[in-house]
Design an enzyme around this catalytic site. Structure first.
Site, PDB file in Angstrom:
ATOM      1  N   CYS A 275     -11.112  33.777 -35.398  1.00  0.00           N
ATOM      2  CA  CYS A 275     -12.703  33.716 -35.659  1.00  0.00           C
ATOM      3  C   CYS A 275     -13.594  33.652 -34.268  1.00  0.00           C
ATOM      4  O   CYS A 275     -14.552  34.275 -34.335  1.00  0.00           O
ATOM      5  CB  CYS A 275     -12.700  32.249 -36.480  1.00  0.00           C
ATOM      6  N   HIS A 323     -13.715  26.187 -36.856  1.00  0.00           N
ATOM      7  CA  HIS A 323     -14.016  27.489 -37.175  1.00  0.00           C
ATOM      8  C   HIS A 323     -15.436  27.961 -37.107  1.00  0.00           C
ATOM      9  O   HIS A 323     -16.388  27.207 -36.881  1.00  0.00           O
ATOM     10  CB  HIS A 323     -13.667  27.611 -38.922  1.00  0.00           C
ATOM     11  N   HIS A 335     -17.159  36.824 -40.646  1.00  0.00           N
ATOM     12  CA  HIS A 335     -15.989  36.000 -40.157  1.00  0.00           C
ATOM     13  C   HIS A 335     -14.628  36.467 -40.117  1.00  0.00           C
ATOM     14  O   HIS A 335     -14.600  37.483 -41.166  1.00  0.00           O
ATOM     15  CB  HIS A 335     -16.213  34.669 -40.531  1.00  0.00           C
TER      16      HIS A 335
END
Length: 361
Positions: A275, A323, A335
């Site tokens: 990520c 994240h 993402h």
């Protein structure tokens, strides 16, 4: 999608349009209608509701992949520190080599002075000056002695300073080696945990039947849709109308070009990403380097209110900032989700939002 938004997303417009369902506040995610030409028969068995056991599996998988994401952030942070410390050690080594050469040169100068004194009969310049009967030699000698004393004092001071610098470099290098070793151990521990969490998740998924996997995927999608709908129902999109900066547009274009590439923990391109590898590489490509990990991005980049969010900004998720995704406009993000998935478009509110940061504030 408004005219301004289309100008912002450029290459991402097609992808974002594909998820306009995510951008409609209050959208109901109904079950698909039967295909025309077919009808349900009385003997047809309705799809059973998701079992509590399968919901527990989904929750456990979420925990495992979340823990793997946390460990991945730790691994990436340790990797960055290892690179910095390795570079620091190399720089210190160069300083030590240069300092040793300088010290050798100073020692040679001191030795030359000692040899000159020996050749003059062993008498130091001060004694020769005081014993002189020649007035002119006496005057000349006074200047020579003064200059000699200054040179000697300077030489001694320079040697002392150089020796202290060398000792400081050596101590610093030793400390950096200890930190490097500690971070290598931290990387190894994080790597071990990542592999364990992913292996456990994959093993758990492998025990599911095909229908169970399909239902599990439906559960995951349903949970994301519900979260996105709740977020949109707040009316937040009516407040979010900021345009992307020039660098923000470039970052969005880069992220869009990575759609479909696999998630790999610790990866930062060009063939796969995790990520924060995706977001950091996107902004580096836009000419604005940012921290490598989601946690450091949260700590170091400027925070902005969600209503002031613009395409290119980064949304940080979960309380531990484990994240990160890039906002691309109209309530959507790009993402790299987790192992087994690819870089994709999702709803910005599909996960718990910690906050928003702006790389080019």
């Amino acid at each position: 999608m408004g005219t301004g938004k289309r100008g912002l997303l450029t290459a991402a417009v097609t992808v974002v349009c594909a998820v306009t369902v995510l951008a409609a506040p209050g959208t109901a995610f109904a079950a698909p209608k039967p295909t025309p030409g077919t009808s349900a028969t009385p003997s047809a068995t309705p799809t059973p509701p998701p079992s509590k056991d399968l919901e527990k599996v989904r929750e456990k998988l979420d925990r495992l992949y979340h823990d793997a994401a946390v460990a991945t952030d730790s691994y990436n942070a340790a990797e960055e520190r290892t690179k910095e410390q390795s570079a620091r050690i190399v720089a210190l080594a160069k300083k030590i080599v240069a300092g040793q050469r300088k010290l050798e040169k100073l020692k040679d100068q001191a030795g030359a002075a000692a040899r000159a004194q020996y050749r003059s009969g062993g008498l130091p310049p001060t004694a020769q000056f005081l014993l002189s009967d020649d007035p002119q030699q006496f005057i000349d000698g006074a200047g020579t002695v003064l200059n000699g004393q200054r040179a000697t004092t300077k030489l001694i001071a320079e040697m002392t300073r150089t020796q202290k610098e060398l000792q400081g470099y050596a101590d610093d290098a030793s400390a950096q080696w200890e930190k490097l070793d500690a971070n290598r151990r931290a990387k190894a521990a994080a790597q071990k945990k990542i592999k364990q969490q992913i292996a456990e998740a994959e093993e758990l998924e492998s025990r599911l039947e095909k229908k169970e996997k399909e239902r599990l995927a439906a559960l995951e999608q349903e949970a994301a849709h519900k979260a996105q709908t709740r977020w949109l129902d707040t009316g937040i999109l009516k407040e979010i109308d900021s345009k992307a900066s020039q660098q923000g547009r470039k970052a969005v274009e880069f992220a869009t070009a990575q759609l479909g590439k696999p998630y790999v923990w610790g990866a930062e391109g060009p063939d796969s990403y995790d990520c924060s590898g995706l977001t950091s590489h996107a902004w580096a490509d836009a000419g604005h380097p940012i921290p490598r990990t989601s946690q450091e991005q949260w700590k170091q980049l400027e925070h902005v209110d969600i209503k002031d969010m613009r395409p290119g900004d980064l949304i940080i998720y979960f309380d531990d900032a484990s994240h990160v995704a890039m906002y691309v406009g109209d309530g959507a993000i790009i993402h790299a989700p987790r192992p087994g998935r690819t870089v994709t478009v999702a709803g910005a509110g599909s996960m718990p939002i910690l906050g928003v940061v702006r790389p080019d504030a």
